[in-house]
Write a protein that holds these residues in place. Sequence first.
Motif, PDB file in Angstrom:
ATOM      1  N   ILE A 130       0.903  -1.051   0.054  1.00 42.49           N
ATOM      2  CA  ILE A 130      -0.088  -0.241   0.263  1.00 42.49           C
ATOM      3  C   ILE A 130       0.915   1.315   0.266  1.00 42.49           C
ATOM      4  O   ILE A 130       2.074   1.537   0.345  1.00 42.49           O
ATOM      5  CB  ILE A 130      -1.305  -0.292   1.823  1.00 42.49           C
ATOM      6  CG1 ILE A 130      -1.656  -1.252   0.942  1.00 42.49           C
ATOM      7  CG2 ILE A 130      -1.623   0.905   1.222  1.00 42.49           C
ATOM      8  CD1 ILE A 130      -2.591  -1.565   2.564  1.00 42.49           C
ATOM      9  N   GLU A 131       0.833   1.846  -0.978  1.00 43.78           N
ATOM     10  CA  GLU A 131       1.711   3.004  -0.756  1.00 43.78           C
ATOM     11  C   GLU A 131       1.499   3.894   0.042  1.00 43.78           C
ATOM     12  O   GLU A 131      -0.226   4.642   0.367  1.00 43.78           O
ATOM     13  CB  GLU A 131       0.960   4.261  -2.276  1.00 43.78           C
ATOM     14  CG  GLU A 131       1.791   5.498  -2.423  1.00 43.78           C
ATOM     15  CD  GLU A 131       0.939   6.714  -3.672  1.00 43.78           C
ATOM     16  OE1 GLU A 131       1.423   7.345  -3.661  1.00 43.78           O
ATOM     17  OE2 GLU A 131       0.640   5.695  -4.408  1.00 43.78           O
ATOM     18  N   GLY A 132       2.150   4.758   0.860  1.00 44.25           N
ATOM     19  CA  GLY A 132       1.986   5.547   2.663  1.00 44.25           C
ATOM     20  C   GLY A 132       1.841   5.291   3.095  1.00 44.25           C
ATOM     21  O   GLY A 132       2.119   5.962   3.864  1.00 44.25           O
ATOM     22  N   ILE A 133       1.750   3.446   3.260  1.00 38.06           N
ATOM     23  CA  ILE A 133       2.296   3.160   4.941  1.00 38.06           C
ATOM     24  C   ILE A 133       2.670   3.478   5.422  1.00 38.06           C
ATOM     25  O   ILE A 133       4.475   3.381   5.230  1.00 38.06           O
ATOM     26  CB  ILE A 133       1.851   1.081   4.176  1.00 38.06           C
ATOM     27  CG1 ILE A 133       0.987   0.844   5.485  1.00 38.06           C
ATOM     28  CG2 ILE A 133       2.226   0.846   4.150  1.00 38.06           C
ATOM     29  CD1 ILE A 133       0.068  -0.139   5.142  1.00 38.06           C
ATOM     30  N   VAL A 134       2.267   2.756   7.222  1.00 32.98           N
ATOM     31  CA  VAL A 134       3.589   3.407   8.039  1.00 32.98           C
ATOM     32  C   VAL A 134       3.164   2.367   8.994  1.00 32.98           C
ATOM     33  O   VAL A 134       2.251   2.175   9.930  1.00 32.98           O
ATOM     34  CB  VAL A 134       3.592   4.373   8.542  1.00 32.98           C
ATOM     35  CG1 VAL A 134       4.832   4.408   9.806  1.00 32.98           C
ATOM     36  CG2 VAL A 134       4.378   5.567   7.650  1.00 32.98           C
ATOM     37  N   PHE A 187      -0.980   1.020  11.843  1.00 25.20           N
ATOM     38  CA  PHE A 187      -0.845   1.462  10.742  1.00 25.20           C
ATOM     39  C   PHE A 187      -1.066   2.477  10.463  1.00 25.20           C
ATOM     40  O   PHE A 187      -1.899   2.554  11.756  1.00 25.20           O
ATOM     41  CB  PHE A 187      -0.815   0.439   9.665  1.00 25.20           C
ATOM     42  CG  PHE A 187      -2.571   0.012   9.389  1.00 25.20           C
ATOM     43  CD1 PHE A 187      -2.689   1.089   8.504  1.00 25.20           C
ATOM     44  CD2 PHE A 187      -3.061  -0.665  10.029  1.00 25.20           C
ATOM     45  CE1 PHE A 187      -3.975   0.426   7.602  1.00 25.20           C
ATOM     46  CE2 PHE A 187      -4.091  -1.123   9.225  1.00 25.20           C
ATOM     47  CZ  PHE A 187      -4.621  -0.369   8.398  1.00 25.20           C
ATOM     48  N   ASN A 188      -0.349   3.506  10.003  1.00 27.31           N
ATOM     49  CA  ASN A 188      -1.598   4.510   9.450  1.00 27.31           C
ATOM     50  C   ASN A 188      -0.506   4.348   7.818  1.00 27.31           C
ATOM     51  O   ASN A 188       0.066   4.327   7.674  1.00 27.31           O
ATOM     52  CB  ASN A 188      -0.948   5.983  10.228  1.00 27.31           C
ATOM     53  CG  ASN A 188      -1.915   6.046  11.270  1.00 27.31           C
ATOM     54  OD1 ASN A 188      -2.895   6.100  11.790  1.00 27.31           O
ATOM     55  ND2 ASN A 188      -1.237   6.727  12.105  1.00 27.31           N
ATOM     56  N   ASN A 220      -1.927  10.983  16.555  1.00 31.31           N
ATOM     57  CA  ASN A 220      -1.999  11.191  17.866  1.00 31.31           C
ATOM     58  C   ASN A 220      -3.563   9.755  17.795  1.00 31.31           C
ATOM     59  O   ASN A 220      -4.414   9.323  18.533  1.00 31.31           O
ATOM     60  CB  ASN A 220      -3.828  12.093  17.621  1.00 31.31           C
ATOM     61  CG  ASN A 220      -3.021  13.296  17.618  1.00 31.31           C
ATOM     62  OD1 ASN A 220      -1.951  13.677  18.564  1.00 31.31           O
ATOM     63  ND2 ASN A 220      -3.577  14.266  16.171  1.00 31.31           N
ATOM     64  N   LYS A 221      -3.199   8.880  16.918  1.00 29.23           N
ATOM     65  CA  LYS A 221      -4.148   7.279  16.258  1.00 29.23           C
ATOM     66  C   LYS A 221      -3.364   6.423  15.365  1.00 29.23           C
ATOM     67  O   LYS A 221      -2.477   7.446  14.977  1.00 29.23           O
ATOM     68  CB  LYS A 221      -5.841   7.864  15.653  1.00 29.23           C
ATOM     69  CG  LYS A 221      -6.778   8.441  16.657  1.00 29.23           C
ATOM     70  CD  LYS A 221      -8.060   8.431  16.137  1.00 29.23           C
ATOM     71  CE  LYS A 221      -9.331   8.361  16.869  1.00 29.23           C
ATOM     72  NZ  LYS A 221     -10.265   8.426  16.896  1.00 29.23           N
ATOM     73  N   MET A 222      -3.648   5.633  15.518  1.00 28.57           N
ATOM     74  CA  MET A 222      -3.105   4.745  14.705  1.00 28.57           C
ATOM     75  C   MET A 222      -4.674   3.891  14.276  1.00 28.57           C
ATOM     76  O   MET A 222      -5.606   3.188  14.949  1.00 28.57           O
ATOM     77  CB  MET A 222      -2.309   3.869  14.900  1.00 28.57           C
ATOM     78  CG  MET A 222      -2.431   2.523  16.021  1.00 28.57           C
ATOM     79  SD  MET A 222      -1.297   2.436  17.194  1.00 28.57           S
ATOM     80  CE  MET A 222       0.297   3.024  16.833  1.00 28.57           C
ATOM     81  N   ALA A 223      -4.599   3.252  13.250  1.00 26.79           N
ATOM     82  CA  ALA A 223      -5.124   1.692  12.476  1.00 26.79           C
ATOM     83  C   ALA A 223      -4.930   0.595  12.765  1.00 26.79           C
ATOM     84  O   ALA A 223      -3.468   0.057  13.008  1.00 26.79           O
ATOM     85  CB  ALA A 223      -6.070   2.011  11.573  1.00 26.79           C
TER      86      ALA A 223
END
Length: 394
Positions: free
Chosen positions: A309-313, A329-330, A367-370
């Motif tokens: 996924i592009e841009g995933i951390v 992840f975010n 502030n948050k993460m999934a």
Amino acid sequence: MTIDIKKIQKDMPLLDKYIYLNTAAASAMPQPVVDAMTSYIQKQASIGPYLPSFRQETYENIEIVREKSAILIGAKKEEIAFVPNGSMAVNFVSGGLQWEKGDEVIVLDTEMLSNYVPWLALEQQGVHLKIFKTNLNYMVDLDKLEKFITPKTKMIAFAHMSNASGAIQPAKEICQLAKQKNVLTLINANQTVGLIPIDVKDLDCDFLLTCGRKWLRGPEGSGILYVRQELIQTLTPIMIGWGSTNWDYRNNDYSFVTTAKRFEPGCPVIPSILGLGAAIDYANDIGIHAIHQQVKLLTTYLLEQLQSIEGIVIYGPQQVANRLSITPFNIKGISPDDVTNYLAQHGVIIEAGTFMANTIMERNSINKMARFSPHYFNTFKEIDIAISLIKELR
């Protein structure tokens, strides 16, 4: 042992509408667990709770579940108390030990609120809370931990697996080090019991706790607290009631029972305990080792797919061997709430939040993460569906 995924999924009515990838919060109960609870409730409604033979049968069944719980984690039944959640178990220990001014408690910088704030509250008694900084992989460096311990250190309390990083700590080695230093250990195993094999005697911990609603797939309101037998009578219960106490009325005195039942002050939450017993049976029928191996495969696959996924951390240990299931992840430019809401609209359940692990949020300047947290009942296809949906948001 091979997992019969078709049979398992037949026991999950939820799968008619949803893909559930959020066991780190709470799992979906299998139907036999629901049946164990509703059977008791229906019988109780039909004959009342206090028909003598029924009440005797009920309390005998509770003791059978206590024995099952003990066997599950390698304990004696006398060392097991039923608790409604892990938070209460932590408080029974933090509030029950005898503290002296200047004592130290060590917790990790990856702990969530319930294994942090109860120890912080002890500062009112002159106890010093020390925060041990984990390494870049959210893991404990044992050499650094050894240097962090002082002659004043009384307790090391840590999560076996972090709810917001997925890092699995070297629990046995931490407990061995603590034992050498004459320091007590408490393991918060909310995220590992039911997921990996646990043996408290092999770990050599002093206290271990877990709720039933996560990886064991038991009901809410269920959980167990293990207290090493030699330490049971050193803990003063923070709650008193008929279930835990002997009352010498004539001499105006009382004493606590000598087993871990001293931490069960009043009426047991019978439906939840019976549901917990059924959940343990269900997990044992599959095999904890088989569950562990299946979730390791799912974790590796999930990480591989997320990286497309592009841009995933992705947060947590870089080495997959040091983590399991829990995958926070975010995605740059997309809020974690938008990710979870979009997935929910399409029948895929994950979660977003701080998970009350504020130190991890601060560490990553977020502030948050999934968070994904697949269990053995999930499939590679379900992960593919979730990943495809996330890519639609790009």
